[in-house]
Design an enzyme around this catalytic site. Structure first.
Site, PDB file in Angstrom:
ATOM      1  N   SER A 138      60.588 -42.630  12.816  1.00  0.00           N
ATOM      2  CA  SER A 138      61.040 -43.992  13.085  1.00  0.00           C
ATOM      3  C   SER A 138      62.106 -43.983  14.186  1.00  0.00           C
ATOM      4  CB  SER A 138      61.545 -44.622  11.788  1.00  0.00           C
ATOM      5  OG  SER A 138      61.754 -45.995  11.943  1.00  0.00           O
ATOM      6  N   HIS A 180      56.123 -47.293  13.793  1.00  0.00           N
ATOM      7  CA  HIS A 180      55.547 -48.287  12.862  1.00  0.00           C
ATOM      8  C   HIS A 180      54.615 -49.199  13.667  1.00  0.00           C
ATOM      9  CE1 HIS A 180      58.517 -47.229   9.756  1.00  0.00           C
ATOM     10  NE2 HIS A 180      59.439 -47.293  10.701  1.00  0.00           N
ATOM     11  N   GLU A 207      52.355 -45.237  11.416  1.00  0.00           N
ATOM     12  CA  GLU A 207      53.019 -44.585  10.290  1.00  0.00           C
ATOM     13  C   GLU A 207      52.235 -43.371   9.805  1.00  0.00           C
ATOM     14  OE1 GLU A 207      53.635 -47.606   7.357  1.00  0.00           O
ATOM     15  OE2 GLU A 207      55.256 -48.579   8.483  1.00  0.00           O
TER      16      GLU A 207
END
Length: 383
Positions: A138, A180, A207
């Site tokens: 992330s 994401h 993801e």
């Protein structure tokens, strides 16, 4: 030139792992396993950097347990909370012995504000240069690039002022990394940045997926995909679109790369995709292709060499000889079923032939073909 890094042999810069977030931590853990292997496997010494996370010590405990379970020799957490910490030798020392550095998710603007331009950030890049694997999930993925997305809005349509950039570590040159990607519909914000800076590749990572960069080659690992926007030949109105207007982005080359795909970031071309067959299978395929080309030439010359048929028969014999007992049993079973079906069909055909008159047998005088259940009024037009 190879060198020893705390017992792990390295050769040049280490691998970079840009993970799109929400990586599997319970089942296969494929992405994290790949990171541990790149960091040295059973000799891996991994430093977890949770600066971006709003969670407490728990986040370090989770990754420490995961990496230890996947075979790493040691895992320590180092958490600079401000730029003063990031210039403190006590925070930097563990990086000097690390074979792997992993940055967690969280607030990427905080991570950039604390790490970039500090002794800690320089230590990360130096560790990578000597062969350590450097990765992040992330927010930890975004900071690997030269320019990182600080924040922005979701949406499929690229718009002016949709996102904002901040400085990254610069380990992935000439690119912007977003995460994401499919799950949070971040196509528009990444494409808007490519439209504004066409020299940069836009890399969007799903993801539980990693874009693994070694040199100029990117490989996809995990269950999702990596999306790449190449704006080298884009036509755009980004230089005059105002406020939140939609941005023109025509001529962008799109690459959607599932697991096992490899891509050349410098040449901006797909290199390979799909699992690669074993070397002996490739040799067999190449030999078969050579035979096919030879046959095509013979057909073109209006004649096929008898030697071809003899060789074809020999190869079929060799394939049969190499077949396992199970394969031979399956083949015999299929043959028996086919023979039974053929015999049954022949029997039904014979019975049907006996039940009807010979085609040469004449009809009796005045005989008509019977039409059962025919209403005699049908031909007269009577209702």
């Amino acid at each position: 030139m190879s060198e020893q890094q705390g017992g792990v042999t390295t050769s040049g810069p280490g691998a970079l792992f840009a993970i799109g977030g929400a990586e599997d931590k319970l089942k296969k853990r494929l992405v994290l396993q790949e990171f541990v292997e790149a960091a040295g496997g059973p000799k891996a010494r991994i430093v977890v950097v949770p600066t971006a996370s709003a969670l407490g010590p728990d986040v370090i405990d989770v990754y420490s347990a995961l990496f230890a379970a996947l075979g790493a020799a040691s895992v320590v957490g180092v958490r600079p909370e401000n730029r003063e910490d990031a210039d403190d030798p006590a925070f930097i020392e563990p990086l000097n012995q690390a074979t792997g550095i992993f940055m967690t998710g969280g607030n990427q603007l905080k991570l950039s504000g604390v790490v970039t331009g500090t002794a800690f950030g320089r230590a990360v890049t130096e560790a990578h240069a000597r062969g350590a694997a450097v990765g992040g999930t992330s927010a930890g993925a975004s900071i690997l690039a030269e320019h990182m997305i600080a924040f922005g809005r979701s949406g499929a349509t690229p718009r002016q002022r949709m996102s904002q950039l901040a400085g990254g570590l610069g380990l992935v040159q000439g690119a912007i990394v977003d995460q994401h990607f499919a799950q949070r519909n971040r196509y528009g914000r990444l494409l808007s940045l490519v439209a504004q800076s066409p020299g940069l590749l836009g890399i969007g990572v799903d993801e539980d997926t990693a874009a693994v960069v070694r040199g100029s080659h990117l490989e996809v690992v995990g269950r999702g995909a990596v999306t790449i926007f190449d704006g080298s030949r884009i036509t755009s109105n980004a230089h005059y679109a105002s406020r939140s207007e939609a941005i023109l982005a025509s001529g962008v080359v799109l690459h959607v790369l599932p697991a096992t795909s490899t891509f050349d970031l410098k040449a901006r071309v797909l290199l390979s995709f799909g699992p690669q067959p074993p070397a002996e299978e490739i040799a067999s395929i190449e030999a078969a292709e050579a035979d096919l080309r030879k046959l095509a030439k013979e057909i073109a010359a209006e004649g096929v060499s008898p030697a071809y048929y003899a060789e074809r028969k020999r190869r079929a014999g060799r394939r049969t000889a190499r077949a396992t007992p199970g394969e031979k049993a399956d083949a015999a079973k299929k043959t028996a079923v086919s023979q039974k079906a053929a015999a049954s069909k022949k029997s039904r055909s014979s019975a049907a032939a006996q039940s009807r008159p010979e085609a040469t047998e004449p009809l009796s005088a005045g005989a008509e073909l019977s039409r059962p259940d025919t209403d005699p009024r049908a031909d007269s037009g009577t209702a």
